[in-house]
Scaffold this motif. Structure first.
Motif, PDB file in Angstrom:
ATOM      1  N   THR A 162       0.848  -1.195   0.000  1.00 38.65           N
ATOM      2  CA  THR A 162       0.000   0.000   0.000  1.00 38.65           C
ATOM      3  C   THR A 162       0.882   1.242   0.000  1.00 38.65           C
ATOM      4  O   THR A 162       1.851   1.308   0.746  1.00 38.65           O
ATOM      5  N   LYS A 163       0.540   2.186  -0.848  1.00 41.18           N
ATOM      6  CA  LYS A 163       1.294   3.430  -0.862  1.00 41.18           C
ATOM      7  C   LYS A 163       0.911   4.266   0.364  1.00 41.18           C
ATOM      8  O   LYS A 163      -0.215   4.167   0.863  1.00 41.18           O
ATOM      9  N   ASP A 197      -2.299   6.147   0.027  1.00 41.02           N
ATOM     10  CA  ASP A 197      -3.511   5.351   0.225  1.00 41.02           C
ATOM     11  C   ASP A 197      -3.752   5.054   1.696  1.00 41.02           C
ATOM     12  O   ASP A 197      -4.890   5.040   2.164  1.00 41.02           O
ATOM     13  N   GLU A 233      -5.322   7.917   3.138  1.00 42.14           N
ATOM     14  CA  GLU A 233      -6.713   8.027   2.704  1.00 42.14           C
ATOM     15  C   GLU A 233      -7.603   7.116   3.539  1.00 42.14           C
ATOM     16  O   GLU A 233      -8.756   7.446   3.815  1.00 42.14           O
ATOM     17  N   ARG A 234      -7.063   5.975   3.923  1.00 42.64           N
ATOM     18  CA  ARG A 234      -7.850   5.073   4.777  1.00 42.64           C
ATOM     19  C   ARG A 234      -8.169   5.706   6.118  1.00 42.64           C
ATOM     20  O   ARG A 234      -9.152   5.355   6.753  1.00 42.64           O
ATOM     21  N   TYR A 288      -1.297  11.178  -9.149  1.00 45.71           N
ATOM     22  CA  TYR A 288      -1.589   9.856  -8.601  1.00 45.71           C
ATOM     23  C   TYR A 288      -3.068   9.535  -8.746  1.00 45.71           C
ATOM     24  O   TYR A 288      -3.939  10.367  -8.478  1.00 45.71           O
ATOM     25  N   ARG A 334      -5.577   5.907  -8.071  1.00 46.69           N
ATOM     26  CA  ARG A 334      -5.522   4.501  -7.648  1.00 46.69           C
ATOM     27  C   ARG A 334      -5.611   3.552  -8.838  1.00 46.69           C
ATOM     28  O   ARG A 334      -4.979   2.510  -8.875  1.00 46.69           O
ATOM     29  N   CYS A 341       3.111   9.241  -2.769  1.00 44.34           N
ATOM     30  CA  CYS A 341       2.565   8.277  -3.734  1.00 44.34           C
ATOM     31  C   CYS A 341       3.637   7.324  -4.232  1.00 44.34           C
ATOM     32  O   CYS A 341       3.341   6.338  -4.877  1.00 44.34           O
TER      33      CYS A 341
END
Lengths: 204, 830
Positions: free
Chosen positions: B17-18, B21, B24-25, B35, B37, B64
């Protein structure tokens, strides 16, 4: 410092939130004894009222020197009032010297208008310029708030000082088209200068 | 799994996982331009810089580009990172024009948002801005290159993700230009995604140009109903008219993207000629009167003299309620498919597809071998082709068996065999992977099938030679998926493909079958239609015999699909009542005795079941009514002081049908008239479980975990029919934009479809004396059909491939199997 935008996600770019402190308003003004007495202020007010009353009554008979006359009442419609640029009359569209409108149909006034008085249909000229194919202003809905003028990025719609013909006996006559709203830059110059002055104070 | 700390919050994320991301979670949206997804990271825009405080990386890094690792401590709001990002915005704005008022992206522009939130209000650079010439990129996408910030998203999508070559990065350094070599429409049917992807206004939606800002739109989750994949969209409507559709993320179905048919095919709902008020004959009447007259006339007829007709484009609600009505009035006939062969195939598919073999588009991306059996993804279900390309990019092998000159945006092995040979080829490909012992687990029938596969005759030498290397690939693969069409593939292949997938599941890690069905709700229609034996043919026959006196047609147009229109016309003339419920200005609607207007997908909540048995819901976007542009002639919304909405009469089909059913047959305990699901549940056992269905995020698979369908027991070793000399087998096929019914009422799509074109193998062309670009004439029963010809080497011999094109009257070709003479009449029309 993080802020949350409307979608619930954090916006981390930009100014730290600390800067946006609300201004303190002072409510307990310190009045001087003179002001606290009120009576003298009332007398001063009554003087102004009486002066205007007397001038209106006798103004025709006794014109003061240097001025044409000092009567404040205007014999409308034979005489017209010249209003200051701060007056918000009918919103009009500004026309460029070549006869085209400044408006680019961005739709911001349409969005900002609290009464939904404006509808625009955008189109493109042959030179790639966006312009309003139709610009309809429904004056039955206009509340003269001036938001349209404030949001306009092109100074294309301004609140002119026109106050005549705003009332009609038929609603359908109060819907103005683009052609009916266009005014030359010259005729609204004062207002444009005025809004530049007042809106430049706002820090967006 | 690595644990890391972002802004003082700990989170554990999967490997790979970047950091962007992971943030973002946690609900922390790190700003980004390049970037995405769906496309991966390139680190081109430098916008996602964050400060790494502890762990393997230190200092300012692009979030990213770095995988989340154990022990990382990251601050997204560090002063250094904020300052860096502020500068990035400023230099991106150096060349960006200040044209937000005239830009259609204004209001949902990523660059605009970042500029405002970054506090960049004053331009310090006083030099000249870089300018470009814009290109004409077709009717769907508007190009405005000056706004570009060089994030490379467009090129990465167009070339790498979608696999088309006509748009790319040109020139160098400061002058990098994203466009085509010359003006012209974009070739890819996925080009509309550039509009969604572009973080600023370089590519904007052309049909919706100047029509609305994002905040003007009533937006809501909707579905694309132009093919069977059921891609998720966000529809945006303004002034009672859908203006724009965007892709909606559904990890299981379409991912981040949709095809242009789904994006621009919505205009049928706002068709200027759409019938919007109930009619009796040609007289417009009120709802009450129309329904009362319809009920009255239906009640006078006997129970067995009513037939019900619907189609694969009708929603589950419409189909279920129509079935309910047909049962209540005692009708024997409920038909959803005009072609008996298609109906049979759909029955097979519904019985065979189960939790063990059904796969989603996401599974296709993860597969390492894709075997196509009579499927043409680009034409029948474009998003499938995009998923296949992703699989191929990840190293999968793609094998397509099809007589058509297929095109896919990826490398593939094309076996151009006739449809009769699909089974033999498929069994030749896969039989060596099985062994009797493992097959035996599925019972006696599976062993019999296995034996029959072994005994298949080898094919002719050329095909055999091409199959040999592929057999080794099949043996070596771990996750094979069979993609099976339902159009030209014979019923045996449809059934056989599912069995092969099931048996392969025994020897492979994962295997599955992916069907391409003939309509958005074909699966749902088959659920309701499969149980009864009546076909459209028998309905027409009984109308002619006088047994059926009334026909209820709900969201269907037989004139579009039936070859013998004169016969259909005569049959309809014999009817005492033709009751039509629809939202299209179709031929059938014009002929209706009583017409009741219904709501399109955007005007009512409706459910559709896609090809893998996934029940998905489209929400109501706007209230029905004639678009204001049509009422006011592109002007100001009229200020009317009446009570009704102009053209707001259409009602949801299920409400009308339920009302008719309850008026005709009274019963004590009526089911609620505000919820169609109790009725639908009563008609279809599978759907009965979903009374309280509230539309889960990714849809709900309604297929059984294990099906009880028997194994295929037909003959595998069919020999192709030898074509008569000079005669060719006509093969009508689907064409991307031109075949689908709803799209043919959509003005935008009609502007972009090309002219119809027939395909012929070069050997056959030589034999018939035809050349590439000839205009040919095909003799049919009542006159001639004319079409341009393209000669290809990459197709099966003995076939003349004809598109089911809206500008080509393919319905006149009564019998496809029989050979028809073809002659040249001139050259291609330019």
């Amino acid at each position: 410092m993080t802020q949350f935008d409307g979608k619930g996600s954090q916006v981390t770019v930009g100014v730290p939130a600390g800067r946006l402190k609300p201004k303190r308003v002072r409510r307990n003004l310190d009045l001087t004894l003179w002001e606290k007495l009120y009576v003298f202020e009332i007398i001063r007010g009554m003087y102004v009222t009486t002066k205007h009353f007397a001038l209106n009554m006798l103004g025709f008979v006794l014109p003061p020197r240097g001025k044409k006359r000092s009567v404040f009442t205007v014999y409308y419609p034979d005489e017209k009032v010249v209003l200051p640029p701060a007056y918000r009359g009918r919103p009009v569209l500004v026309m460029r010297p070549d006869g085209t409108e400044r408006c680019v149909a961005c739709g911001l006034c349409e969005t900002a208008c609290p009464g939904h008085a404006i509808s625009i249909v955008g189109a493109e000229r042959e030179n790639g310029e966006r312009y309003p194919l139709s610009y309809v202003l429904d004056m039955t809905r206009c509340v003269y708030c001036g938001f349209c003028e404030e949001v306009c990025p092109k100074e294309a719609i301004v609140m002119s000082s026109e106050y005549q013909g705003l009332a009609e006996t038929d609603r359908s006559r109060m819907r103005y088209s683009k052609e009916q709203l266009l005014r030359s830059e010259e005729s609204v110059k004062g207002r444009i200068e005025y809004i530049r002055r007042i809106y430049s104070k706002c820090n967006y | 799994m690595p644990r890391l700390t972002i802004d003082d919050i700990e989170i554990e994320v999967p490997h790979g996982t970047k950091v962007i991301d992971a943030a973002e979670r946690l609900g922390i949206m790190i700003p980004r331009f390049c970037y995405h997804r769906g496309l991966g990271s390139v680190g081109a825009c430098r916008m996602c810089a964050v400060k790494f405080l502890q762990g393997p990386f230190k200092g300012l890094q692009m979030s990213c580009m770095i995988d989340a690792q154990d022990g990382m401590v990251i601050s997204t709001t560090d002063a250094e990172a904020l300052d860096f990002r502020r500068h990035v915005i400023e230099w991106l704005m150096l060349n960006h024009p200040h044209d937000c008022p005239v830009c259609d992206e204004g209001g949902h522009c990523l660059l605009q948002d970042m500029t405002v939130s970054g506090g960049h209000g004053m331009r310090r650079f006083s030099g000249e801005k870089r300018t470009y010439r814009d290109q004409y990129l077709g009717e769907l996408v508007q190009h405005e290159m000056n706004r570009c910030i060089h994030c490379y998203r467009c090129v990465r999508f167009y070339r790498e993700f979608a696999g088309y070559r006509d748009l790319g990065a040109l020139q160098i350094a400061q002058k990098v230009y994203f466009g085509r070599l010359a003006d012209g429409p974009l070739e890819s049917p996925f080009a509309g995604n550039l509009v969604d992807l572009c973080p600023t206004g370089v590519y904007t939606d052309k049909p919706a140009r100047f029509r609305a800002r994002r905040w003007d739109l009533e937006r809501g989750p909707s579905l694309c109903i132009h093919c069977s994949l059921g891609c998720n969209t966000v529809a945006g409507a303004r002034y009672r008219e859908v203006l724009r559709q965007e892709a909606r993320l559904n990890e299981e179905v379409n991912g981040y993207f949709i095809c242009d048919l789904g994006r621009y095919g919505f205009a049928y709902a706002g068709h200027p000629e759409r019938p919007r008020s109930p009619r009796i004959g040609s007289q417009a009447v009120g709802w009450q009167e129309a329904v009362a007259v319809a009920c009255d006339r239906l009640a006078r007829l006997g129970p067995r003299s009513i037939a019900c007709l619907s189609s694969a484009r009708a929603s589950v609600e419409t189909l279920g309620t129509l079935k309910y009505l047909s049962k209540r009035v005692g009708s024997d006939h409920f038909v959803c498919f005009y072609d008996a062969a298609v109906k049979f195939k759909m029955g097979e598919i519904v019985s065979k597809l189960d939790g063990r073999t059904a796969v989603s588009l996401r599974d296709i991306e993860k597969a390492d071998l894709l075997i196509g059996v009579g499927a043409d993804p680009i034409n029948a279900a474009p998003m499938l082709a995009l998923a296949m390309r992703q699989a191929q990019r990840a190293g999968a092998k793609v094998v397509m068996m099809d007589p058509r000159p297929l095109f896919l945006p990826c490398d593939f092995e094309h076996l151009s065999v006739s449809p009769e040979l699909f089974d033999v080829c498929l069994s030749a490909l896969v039989k060596s992977t099985f062994d009797r012992e493992r097959v035996g687990k599925h019972g006696e029938a599976a062993v019999t099938l296995y034996d029959r596969m072994l005994s298949c005759d080898p094919l002719d030498a050329s095909v055999q030679a091409r199959l040999e290397p592929l057999i080794a690939v099949v043996e070596g693969c771990r996750r094979p998926i069979i993609i099976c069409g339902s159009d030209i593939a014979p019923a045996s292949s449809v059934s056989f493909a599912a069995d092969v997938a099931l048996l392969m599941g025994e020897v492979k890690d994962q295997s599955g079958v992916f069907y391409v069905l003939p309509g958005a709700n074909a699966y749902g229609a088959a659920l309701f239609d499969a149980a009864n034996g009546s076909s459209f043919e028998s309905v027409v026959q009984e109308i002619e015999d006088g047994a059926i006196k009334a026909l209820i047609v709900a969201e269907s147009d037989p004139f579009r699909y039936v070859a013998d229109r004169d016969r259909l016309q005569r049959a309809l003339n014999k009817l005492e009542l033709l009751l039509v419920l629809d939202y299209l200005p179709s031929e059938t609607v014009r002929k209706a005795h009583i017409f009741l207007p219904t709501r399109a997908i955007f005007e009512t909540r409706s459910s559709f079941i896609n090809q893998e048995g996934r029940l998905q819901v489209a929400e109501k976007i706007h209230s029905p009514g004639t678009p204001i542009w049509q009422v006011s002639n592109k002007g100001h919304p009229p200020r009317l002081y009446g009570t009704g909405i102009c053209g707001g009469e259409p009602r949801a089909a299920w409400r009308v049908l339920q009302q008719i059913a309850h008026t005709l047959v009274h019963s004590q305990n009526e089911i609620s008239e505000n919820d169609p699901w109790p009725v639908i549940g009563g008609e279809c056992a599978v759907l009965a479980r979903h009374h309280q269905h509230n539309g889960p995020l990714h849809g709900l698979r309604i297929i059984p975990q294990t099906s009880t369908a028997a194994f295929f027991d037909g003959d595998l070793d069919l020999q192709p029919k030898q074509p008569m000399d000079g005669h060719l087998t006509l093969l009508p096929v689907v064409s991307t934009f031109a075949t689908e019914e709803l799209a043919s009422y959509s003005e935008i799509i009609q502007r972009v479809i090309g002219s119809p074109c027939a395909y012929l193998h070069s050997d056959d062309a030589e034999r018939c004396g035809l050349l590439d670009c000839d205009r040919i004439r095909i003799a049919v029963d009542d006159g001639f059909l004319e079409i341009d010809l393209t000669v290809s080497d990459k197709m099966a011999r003995g076939f003349l491939i004809l598109p089911r094109h809206s500008r080509f009257e393919w319905q006149k070709l009564h019998c496809f199997a029989q050979g028809l003479p073809v002659e040249k009449i001139g050259n291609c029309t330019p």
